[in-house]
Design a protein around this motif. Structure first.
Motif, mmCIF file in Angstrom:
data_model
loop_
_atom_site.group_PDB
_atom_site.id
_atom_site.type_symbol
_atom_site.label_atom_id
_atom_site.label_comp_id
_atom_site.label_asym_id
_atom_site.label_seq_id
_atom_site.Cartn_x
_atom_site.Cartn_y
_atom_site.Cartn_z
ATOM 1 N N PRO A 14 0.809 -1.214 0.000
ATOM 2 C CA PRO A 14 0.000 0.000 0.000
ATOM 3 C C PRO A 14 0.851 1.276 0.000
ATOM 4 O O PRO A 14 1.980 1.282 0.484
ATOM 5 C CB PRO A 14 -0.829 -0.106 1.284
ATOM 6 N N SER A 15 0.298 2.325 -0.559
ATOM 7 C CA SER A 15 0.913 3.657 -0.577
ATOM 8 C C SER A 15 2.354 3.651 -1.092
ATOM 9 O O SER A 15 3.300 3.968 -0.358
ATOM 10 C CB SER A 15 0.869 4.283 0.826
ATOM 11 N N ALA A 44 7.028 -5.843 1.293
ATOM 12 C CA ALA A 44 5.832 -5.011 1.155
ATOM 13 C C ALA A 44 6.129 -3.545 1.450
ATOM 14 O O ALA A 44 5.420 -2.659 0.989
ATOM 15 C CB ALA A 44 4.729 -5.520 2.075
ATOM 16 N N ALA A 45 7.165 -3.297 2.229
ATOM 17 C CA ALA A 45 7.492 -1.900 2.558
ATOM 18 C C ALA A 45 8.996 -1.702 2.414
ATOM 19 O O ALA A 45 9.773 -2.576 2.786
ATOM 20 C CB ALA A 45 7.041 -1.574 3.973
ATOM 21 N N PRO A 46 9.434 -0.595 1.879
ATOM 22 C CA PRO A 46 8.569 0.424 1.294
ATOM 23 C C PRO A 46 7.983 -0.081 -0.028
ATOM 24 O O PRO A 46 8.645 -0.785 -0.795
ATOM 25 C CB PRO A 46 9.494 1.617 1.078
ATOM 26 N N ALA A 47 6.745 0.294 -0.267
ATOM 27 C CA ALA A 47 6.030 -0.186 -1.451
ATOM 28 C C ALA A 47 6.539 0.493 -2.719
ATOM 29 O O ALA A 47 6.934 1.660 -2.705
ATOM 30 C CB ALA A 47 4.537 0.059 -1.280
ATOM 31 N N VAL A 48 6.516 -0.270 -3.803
ATOM 32 C CA VAL A 48 6.939 0.217 -5.116
ATOM 33 C C VAL A 48 5.800 -0.010 -6.101
ATOM 34 O O VAL A 48 5.181 -1.076 -6.102
ATOM 35 C CB VAL A 48 8.204 -0.522 -5.613
ATOM 36 N N ARG A 102 1.376 11.833 -8.133
ATOM 37 C CA ARG A 102 0.928 10.878 -7.114
ATOM 38 C C ARG A 102 1.796 10.941 -5.859
ATOM 39 O O ARG A 102 1.640 10.125 -4.957
ATOM 40 C CB ARG A 102 0.974 9.464 -7.684
ATOM 41 N N GLY A 103 2.738 11.853 -5.839
ATOM 42 C CA GLY A 103 3.554 12.051 -4.649
ATOM 43 C C GLY A 103 4.888 11.335 -4.643
ATOM 44 O O GLY A 103 5.566 11.301 -3.611
ATOM 45 N N ILE A 104 5.310 10.775 -5.759
ATOM 46 C CA ILE A 104 6.600 10.080 -5.815
ATOM 47 C C ILE A 104 7.652 11.030 -6.385
ATOM 48 O O ILE A 104 7.490 11.571 -7.474
ATOM 49 C CB ILE A 104 6.499 8.788 -6.649
ATOM 50 N N ALA A 105 8.707 11.235 -5.644
ATOM 51 C CA ALA A 105 9.783 12.134 -6.071
ATOM 52 C C ALA A 105 10.504 11.561 -7.284
ATOM 53 O O ALA A 105 10.604 10.336 -7.443
ATOM 54 C CB ALA A 105 10.778 12.334 -4.926
#
Length: 194
Positions: A14-15, A44-48, A102-105
């Protein structure tokens, strides 16, 4: 320019906080590398978010004008389809912009590709105004190498580049990859080539 390319998306959790935009080769589509995601065994984290776009359908000269998914035309006589390459660059940049929205740098986005898609990953990634996380270029070459020096983004001068090419590739000669490697080296890019 046309609407955003259709694409498959797979999120490892997620996210998502990072993205990989993976470009397929000539005549394939976004499904080509879809099976790679579970094979990577990512946590699962950090999600890609993996984005597998479909190149537009167009006639390809080297294949007798057959209509297929292609990032640009291939003539077979050594001429490069600069107009088609630049049009696909705009399309790939639109995918990057969507991930940014979507907030991804930018520094968390990898451009990856195979064959013609790898060529587009190199072409677009080195000219993009912000530095991506990296460029993965598989069995490909640097298109329009003569324009890179003047068109390259200063922000991408230190972008990590991983190039790999099969020694028995029947489609893209190893010598094309070696010329691309030499051109990148002459311009001062640091990369890994296998």
């Amino acid at each position: 320019m046309s609407a955003l390319l259709e694409a498959l998306e797979i999120e490892t959790g997620p996210s998502p906080r990072a993205a990989v935009i993976w470009l397929h080769g000539l005549g394939a589509d976004g499904h080509d590398f879809e099976p790679i995601v579970p094979e990577l065994g990512m946590p699962a984290a950090p999600a890609v978010r993996f984005v597998f776009p479909h190149a537009p359908l167009q006639p390809v000269a080297i294949n007798r004008g057959a209509v297929m998914r292609a990032w640009y035309d291939v003539t077979g006589d050594g001429r490069q389809d600069a107009e088609g390459i630049r049009a696909s660059q705009v399309r790939v940049e639109a995918l990057i912009a969507r991930e940014r929205a979507r907030g991804i740098a930018a520094r968390s986005i990898v451009l990856a590709g195979f064959s013609q898609g790898g060529a587009m990953a190199l072409h677009t990634g080195l000219r993009y105004p912000e530095r991506p996380a990296g460029i993965l270029a598989l069995s490909c070459y640097l298109p329009l190498p003569e324009t890179l020096e003047r068109e390259a983004s200063q922000a991408t001068r230190d972008v990590p580049i991983f190039m790999a090419h099969g020694t028995q590739d029947p489609v893209i000669p190893l010598s094309w990859a070696m010329r691309s490697r030499d051109r990148l080296g002459a311009l001062g890019y640091a990369f890994h080539c296998h």
